[in-house]
Every structure is written in structure tokens, then in C-alpha cells.
Design a protein around this motif. Structure first.
Motif, PDB file in Angstrom:
ATOM      1  N   GLY A  78       0.782  -1.328  -0.051  1.00 30.76           N
ATOM      2  CA  GLY A  78      -0.054  -0.152  -0.036  1.00 30.76           C
ATOM      3  C   GLY A  78       0.897   1.280   0.059  1.00 30.76           C
ATOM      4  O   GLY A  78       0.179   2.476  -0.098  1.00 30.76           O
ATOM      5  N   LEU A  79       2.166   1.150   0.091  1.00 30.83           N
ATOM      6  CA  LEU A  79       2.920   2.521   0.155  1.00 30.83           C
ATOM      7  C   LEU A  79       2.781   3.206  -1.039  1.00 30.83           C
ATOM      8  O   LEU A  79       2.826   4.296  -1.110  1.00 30.83           O
ATOM      9  CB  LEU A  79       4.236   2.029   0.261  1.00 30.83           C
ATOM     10  N   GLY A  80       2.742   2.631  -2.445  1.00 32.68           N
ATOM     11  CA  GLY A  80       2.702   3.372  -3.694  1.00 32.68           C
ATOM     12  C   GLY A  80       1.262   4.293  -3.762  1.00 32.68           C
ATOM     13  O   GLY A  80       1.348   5.062  -4.217  1.00 32.68           O
ATOM     14  N   GLY A  81       0.178   3.573  -3.189  1.00 30.99           N
ATOM     15  CA  GLY A  81      -1.147   4.128  -3.151  1.00 30.99           C
ATOM     16  C   GLY A  81      -0.968   5.459  -2.068  1.00 30.99           C
ATOM     17  O   GLY A  81      -1.583   6.502  -2.547  1.00 30.99           O
TER      18      GLY A  81
ATOM     19  N   ALA B 162      -1.585   0.651 -13.568  1.00 28.22           N
ATOM     20  CA  ALA B 162      -2.890   0.214 -12.688  1.00 28.22           C
ATOM     21  C   ALA B 162      -2.791   1.117 -11.396  1.00 28.22           C
ATOM     22  O   ALA B 162      -4.002   1.594 -10.980  1.00 28.22           O
ATOM     23  CB  ALA B 162      -2.782  -1.368 -12.256  1.00 28.22           C
ATOM     24  N   LEU B 163      -1.885   1.446 -10.809  1.00 27.67           N
ATOM     25  CA  LEU B 163      -1.887   2.317  -9.479  1.00 27.67           C
ATOM     26  C   LEU B 163      -2.275   3.668  -9.912  1.00 27.67           C
ATOM     27  O   LEU B 163      -3.214   4.235  -9.119  1.00 27.67           O
ATOM     28  CB  LEU B 163      -0.404   2.282  -9.037  1.00 27.67           C
ATOM     29  N   PHE B 164      -1.794   4.190 -10.929  1.00 32.09           N
ATOM     30  CA  PHE B 164      -2.170   5.666 -11.271  1.00 32.09           C
ATOM     31  C   PHE B 164      -3.743   5.643 -11.982  1.00 32.09           C
ATOM     32  O   PHE B 164      -4.433   6.664 -11.973  1.00 32.09           O
ATOM     33  CB  PHE B 164      -1.288   6.293 -12.258  1.00 32.09           C
ATOM     34  N   GLY B 165      -3.849   4.545 -12.618  1.00 28.49           N
ATOM     35  CA  GLY B 165      -5.154   4.333 -12.978  1.00 28.49           C
ATOM     36  C   GLY B 165      -6.182   4.438 -11.957  1.00 28.49           C
ATOM     37  O   GLY B 165      -7.255   5.083 -12.142  1.00 28.49           O
TER      38      GLY B 165
ATOM     39  N   VAL C 122       5.441   7.194 -16.590  1.00 23.20           N
ATOM     40  CA  VAL C 122       4.896   5.728 -16.183  1.00 23.20           C
ATOM     41  C   VAL C 122       5.504   4.998 -17.401  1.00 23.20           C
ATOM     42  O   VAL C 122       5.015   4.981 -18.616  1.00 23.20           O
ATOM     43  CB  VAL C 122       3.595   5.031 -16.016  1.00 23.20           C
ATOM     44  N   SER C 123       6.333   3.780 -17.093  1.00 21.90           N
ATOM     45  CA  SER C 123       6.834   3.197 -17.892  1.00 21.90           C
ATOM     46  C   SER C 123       5.856   2.140 -18.777  1.00 21.90           C
ATOM     47  O   SER C 123       5.206   1.666 -18.143  1.00 21.90           O
ATOM     48  CB  SER C 123       7.975   2.170 -17.435  1.00 21.90           C
ATOM     49  N   ASP C 124       6.058   2.038 -20.137  1.00 19.41           N
ATOM     50  CA  ASP C 124       5.159   1.229 -20.800  1.00 19.41           C
ATOM     51  C   ASP C 124       5.129  -0.449 -20.230  1.00 19.41           C
ATOM     52  O   ASP C 124       4.199  -1.107 -20.379  1.00 19.41           O
ATOM     53  CB  ASP C 124       5.264   1.378 -22.413  1.00 19.41           C
ATOM     54  N   ALA C 125       6.320  -0.741 -19.819  1.00 17.59           N
ATOM     55  CA  ALA C 125       6.581  -2.022 -19.383  1.00 17.59           C
ATOM     56  C   ALA C 125       6.019  -2.217 -17.789  1.00 17.59           C
ATOM     57  O   ALA C 125       6.090  -3.544 -17.509  1.00 17.59           O
ATOM     58  CB  ALA C 125       7.810  -2.265 -19.492  1.00 17.59           C
ATOM     59  N   ASN C 126       5.770  -1.256 -17.337  1.00 18.02           N
ATOM     60  CA  ASN C 126       5.357  -1.304 -15.594  1.00 18.02           C
ATOM     61  C   ASN C 126       3.893  -1.498 -15.313  1.00 18.02           C
ATOM     62  O   ASN C 126       3.309  -0.533 -15.171  1.00 18.02           O
ATOM     63  CB  ASN C 126       6.148  -0.069 -14.808  1.00 18.02           C
ATOM     64  N   GLU C 127       3.327  -2.640 -15.496  1.00 18.07           N
ATOM     65  CA  GLU C 127       1.913  -2.743 -15.643  1.00 18.07           C
ATOM     66  C   GLU C 127       1.229  -2.416 -14.199  1.00 18.07           C
ATOM     67  O   GLU C 127       0.329  -2.025 -14.081  1.00 18.07           O
ATOM     68  CB  GLU C 127       1.371  -4.322 -15.845  1.00 18.07           C
TER      69      GLU C 127
END
Length: 321
Positions: free
Chosen positions: A91-94, A130-133, A121-126
Motif C-alpha cells: 500500500g505504500l505506492g497508493g 494500474a496504480l495511477f489508473g 510511467v513506463s509502458d513495461a510497468n503494468e
């Protein structure tokens, strides 16, 4: 965990987090403690309001930095954050994104809308996508990191008639180059004017700047009413942290800009060829640069014709506040 603003003395801890994150994320970017210290010592960065470190005892688990990017009519703030891999999926990223959203209005320093929060956000970092979405961000623009080896044949240096290309001289060219940069990029997406202080901090005053690999193009016969006119500039930086991480020396072309009235004449191509040739002579293994995928100046075509290939793709995620 302890949440508190960063200090310049935390640069080494931040660089350690970046290095561990890069082992997983593979963005192609590397920063050492001195690089981070330069960022944290930026006089325009309010450490108390625009940074946060997340500490697990004396170990930095994650951190975030907000940088105001004053533009008209939209006021933009750019968020950069890292979470050490061992602390992910907790949960740290959020929480870092939530902190950025809450802190942005104060960092922007402008009460009137519209206000946007940006993140690369890198295209390779799904997972990061998702986090920013989930936080209400959406991809709005794409940028490419392009590279080419400095072996074999390089583009010919063909200086167009009416221009001359010369090595960047800090005393003679510094302020004029700043004005060229601002004029050349004024019609680009996300443009912000670089003040003299910002120019010194991030372009010609940083320890990474290499004037010996930087060039300017001057119009020999400018319009009536003035002397020689600086038509275009190319600035090159070298990041030692990249070499330490990859074993390769890279000449990073950080700025290549041409005034609108001088475009379409081969001036940028002459600067680029000059920089590549000099970097090869100086023993660099490769050259790299970043470009807006939707640039209307033909930059992407120029770089491809000079032998550059896309190596990495980033999206600019944006949330309107």
C-alpha cells in the motif's frame, strides 16, 4: 513507518532506493547520490512541502518529490516516486500517490484552476499503470528514449549554407542558448519557460553538463537590425551513474532545439552529426536522447535517420485536480 520531508543529506538513501527499484523496473535510468543531491538542493524545491520520505527505522522504504512546472494556461506539477521492491504490495505506492494529490495545490503555488498532476510511467510497468489508473490518472502523451551505438559510420556533418556550427562556449553562448531553448520549445506540449536560475541548475550549471560535446549553430546573415543570431543549440550531458550501472559510456543529448524561422534547413541535423562525431572521438560507446512521440517538428524522423532506435517508452499520466 515514519513519514517526513526529505533533507539533502538523504540523497544517498534515495539513490539506493532508485538503484534497487531499477533492478526490477528496468527503465534505463540511473542516479547516484550526487545526482539526487543536486535535485534536492534545487533552490526552487521546497523540501518541506514538496518531498516526503517513508522510513522503516533508519532504512528509507520509499520517497516522493513534486516539481512545479509553471505553464499557461494549465499549471502542472510533476510527481516522481520510488518504492523499494522489498516494500511493494503493502500500500505504500497508493499512499504516496495520495500524498502527491493532497500536496500538489500548495506546491503549485497558484490558487486558480486548471491544475494538473503529472507522472511518468513506463509502458513495461503494468503495476504502476494500474496504480495511477485507480487514482484517476489517464495516459495523455508518450515519450521515447532512443539510443544508437557510436561505432561504424556516423551521419555526415553537412552544415547548410548561411550557417556555421561551433563548440558551445559558456561565456559567449549561455544566455543566448537559454533564449533559443525557450523559443524553440514554446509550441511543444507541456512547455514551460526556463528562467536563468532553472537553466543554470539543470542545464549548463549541473555537473553532468559537457560543453565539449555541445554545439550551437549561428546564422551568418541574420535579418537586418542585429548581429549574428543563434539559430539552434545542442546540449549534451554525461551521467556517471549510467556507466557504473551498465559499463557503457553514454553521451546524452538533453536539448536539441531550433528557432522556428530556421527550421527545415538541416541545421539540427548538422548539430546532431557534430555531437555524434565528437562523442565518438572522445571514446563514448553510445549516444542517447528523449523525444516526444507526437512532436510536430519532425524530430523523430531526424533521429531515426541518424541511426537512433527506440529503446524505451514512457507515458505521461495526468490527473486534473
Amino acid at each position: 513507518m515514519r513519514w517526513e520531508p526529505l533533507r539533502v543529506g538523504d540523497a544517498a538513501a534515495c539513490a539506493e532506493v532508485i538503484a534497487e527499484a531499477e533492478l526490477v523496473d528496468r527503465t534505463g535510468e540511473h542516479y547516484d547520490a550526487d545526482d539526487v543531491a543536486e535535485q534536492l538542493a534545487d533552490p526552487d524545491l521546497d523540501l518541506a512541502a514538496a518531498t516526503v520520505g517513508v522510513w522503516d527505522g533508519d532504512r528509507l522504504a520509499a520517497y516522493g518529490v513534486l516539481a512545479a512546472n509553471a505553464t499557461v494556461p494549465v499549471h502542472r506539477v510533476v510527481f516522481g516516486g520510488y518504492v523499494r521492491p522489498a516494500y511493494r504490495r503493502q500500500g505504500l505506492g497508493g499512499r504516496l500517490v495520495d500524498w502527491a494529490i493532497e500536496a500538489t495545490p500548495a506546491v503549485a503555488g497558484h490558487p486558480d484552476p486548471p491544475l494538473e498532476l503529472h507522472a511518468e510511467v513506463s509502458d513495461a510497468n503494468e503495476g504502476k499503470q494500474a496504480l495511477f489508473g485507480r487514482a484517476g490518472f489517464a495516459p495523455q502523451r508518450w515519450f521515447f528514449a532512443m539510443r544508437r551505438p557510436l561505432t561504424g559510420d556516423l551521419p555526415e556533418i553537412a552544415v547548410p549554407t548561411g550557417y556555421r556550427v561551433e563548440r558551445f562556449d559558456l561565456e559567449r553562448h549561455d544566455e543566448a542558448a537559454r533564449l533559443v531553448r525557450n523559443a524553440a520549445f514554446v509550441d511543444h506540449w507541456g512547455f514551460s519557460e526556463k528562467t536563468p536560475d532553472m537553466w543554470k541548475q539543470w542545464y549548463t550549471g549541473t555537473r553532468a553538463f559537457r560543453p565539449g560535446l555541445s554545439f550551437v549553430a549561428t546564422a551568418e546573415h541574420p535579418p537586418a537590425g542585429g548581429g549574428d543570431t543563434l539559430a539552434a543549440i545542442l546540449l549534451t550531458h554525461y551521467y556517471e551513474a549510467d556507466t557504473q550501472a551498465t559499463g557503457r559510456t553514454e553521451a546524452w543529448i538533453s536539448v536539441l532545439g531550433t528557432r522556428r524561422e530556421h527550421r527545415g534547413r538541416g541545421v539540427a541535423g548538422a548539430l546532431l552529426a557534430s555531437a555524434l562525431r565528437q562523442a565518438q572521438l572522445d571514446g563514448f560507446a553510445q549516444a542517447g536522447l528523449g523525444v516526444d512521440a507526437d512532436s510536430q517538428t519532425g524530430a523523430l524522423g531526424l533521429y531515426r535517420s541518424a541511426g537512433f532506435a527506440v529503446e524505451h517508452r514512457d507515458a505521461r499520466y495526468v490527473k486534473t485536480l
